[in-house]
Design an enzyme around this catalytic site. Structure first.
Site, PDB file in Angstrom:
ATOM      1  N   HIS A 100       0.835  -1.208   0.000  1.00  0.00           N
ATOM      2  CA  HIS A 100       0.000   0.000   0.000  1.00  0.00           C
ATOM      3  C   HIS A 100       0.872   1.262   0.000  1.00  0.00           C
ATOM      4  CE1 HIS A 100       1.005   0.893   4.179  1.00  0.00           C
ATOM      5  NE2 HIS A 100       0.793  -0.385   4.432  1.00  0.00           N
ATOM      6  N   GLU A 202      -1.880  -7.365   7.280  1.00  0.00           N
ATOM      7  CA  GLU A 202      -0.586  -7.119   7.892  1.00  0.00           C
ATOM      8  C   GLU A 202      -0.402  -7.970   9.148  1.00  0.00           C
ATOM      9  OE1 GLU A 202       2.410  -6.566   7.870  1.00  0.00           O
ATOM     10  OE2 GLU A 202       2.653  -4.409   7.571  1.00  0.00           O
TER      11      GLU A 202
END
Length: 314
Positions: A100, A202
């Protein structure tokens, strides 16, 4: 605008021998429970990032056609030939692992440094100036990084790179917004329906930035844009714990399970896009047998993967 990996990115990308050994041990235990499973390895001499001599702190994929060592025509031809001749227990895929763009938690991490961030600030939601938890948004730089990737993708498609046929994304907003800003002007998201997957998220626990939004919030924000939430996705975040941080080995095993699912359920899709996080990419590279390689915010690393199916006698 896309940044080379920072010193923090390089530090976070590395895996110790102990962490790798713990992962291998956990993986063997997991594989022993399965009737069949995939073993992953990297096809060599396709991308610069897999070479031991490539300096991850200086390499910029944007200036190097994503790091190709051959033409896209040659790479795609090789991919097709290997899949045509490989047999039922071999599968080859070209996977693009995107991180990202810069989020507000990245901004705070840089502001306070690694030690203070991990020991104190990461456990809070903000500092009165920056809000980074839970589930922080992209900064303006982060949005720009995603759009820059879109421009490079468009150029590489002119050079005969082939579009992915499946898109997968972490459920955290920063990853979903990166995917949207990268791909919305290249493909019709309403038709390709990127899949939001819990296992792609994550490293989870303790850091408030890694706690996801409730399912209803994700659905309200993104389903109208063409994204699909995978079956079985819980309303509340059942992965996140305030008092326990997932280890590299645990995260890598979670990622391996995700890869097992994808290679089994999407046999005909040979080019895939994943949009996730630095920790997720660290785990993906370990699970795929790739060298560790730091990826800056908004960065991307392609991997040419060979998967071989093994059979257990249970």
């Amino acid at each position: 605008m896309a940044t080379n990996p920072s010193s923090l990115d390089v530090l976070d990308s590395h895996i110790s021998s102990g962490e790798a050994e713990e992962y291998i041990s956990k993986l063997k235990q997991f594989e022993a429970t399965l009737a069949t499973y995939w073993k992953f390895e990297v096809v060599p001499a396709i991308f610069q990032q897999s070479l031991a001599e490539t300096d991850e702190s200086k390499f910029n994929y944007l200036d190097n056609h994503f790091g190709i060592l051959q033409s896209w025509d040659s790479i795609v031809e090789k991919l097709n030939k290997l899949n045509a001749s490989g047999g039922p227990d071999e599968s080859y895929k070209l996977v693009f692992l995107a991180r990202h763009g810069q989020g507000f938690h990245n901004l705070a991490h840089s502001k306070y440094g690694n030690k203070a961030w991990n020991e104190h600030w990461s456990k809070l939601n903000g500092d009165g100036e920056i809000v980074w938890g839970p589930d922080p948004n992209l900064t303006e730089l982060g949005i720009s990084q995603a759009k820059e990737n879109a421009a490079v993708w468009k150029q590489e498609l002119v050079n005969n790179l082939i579009l992915p046929t499946k898109w997968f994304v972490s459920p955290l907003s920063r990853s979903i917004d990166t995917l949207i800003n990268t791909w919305k002007d290249i493909v019709d998201l309403q038709k390709v329906n990127p899949l939001i997957q819990e296992k792609l998220r994550e490293t989870t626990g303790i850091h408030t930035c890694d706690k996801r939004s409730p399912r209803r919030v994700i659905a309200e924000k993104y389903e109208s844009k063409g994204l699909i939430i995978e079956p079985g996705f819980e309303e509340e975040d059942t992965y996140y714990k305030d008092d326990y941080r997932e280890t590299v080995a645990e995260h890598s095993l979670r990622i391996n399970k995700n890869l097992q699912q994808i290679f089994s359920e999407y046999p005909q899709d040979s080019i895939l896009s994943f949009t996730s996080h630095s920790g997720s990419i660290r785990a993906q590279l370990l699970a795929l047998g790739h060298r560790s390689f730091a990826v800056g915010t908004g960065g991307m690393i392609p991997v040419f993967v060979k998967a071989t199916r093994h059979h257990n006698k249970l």
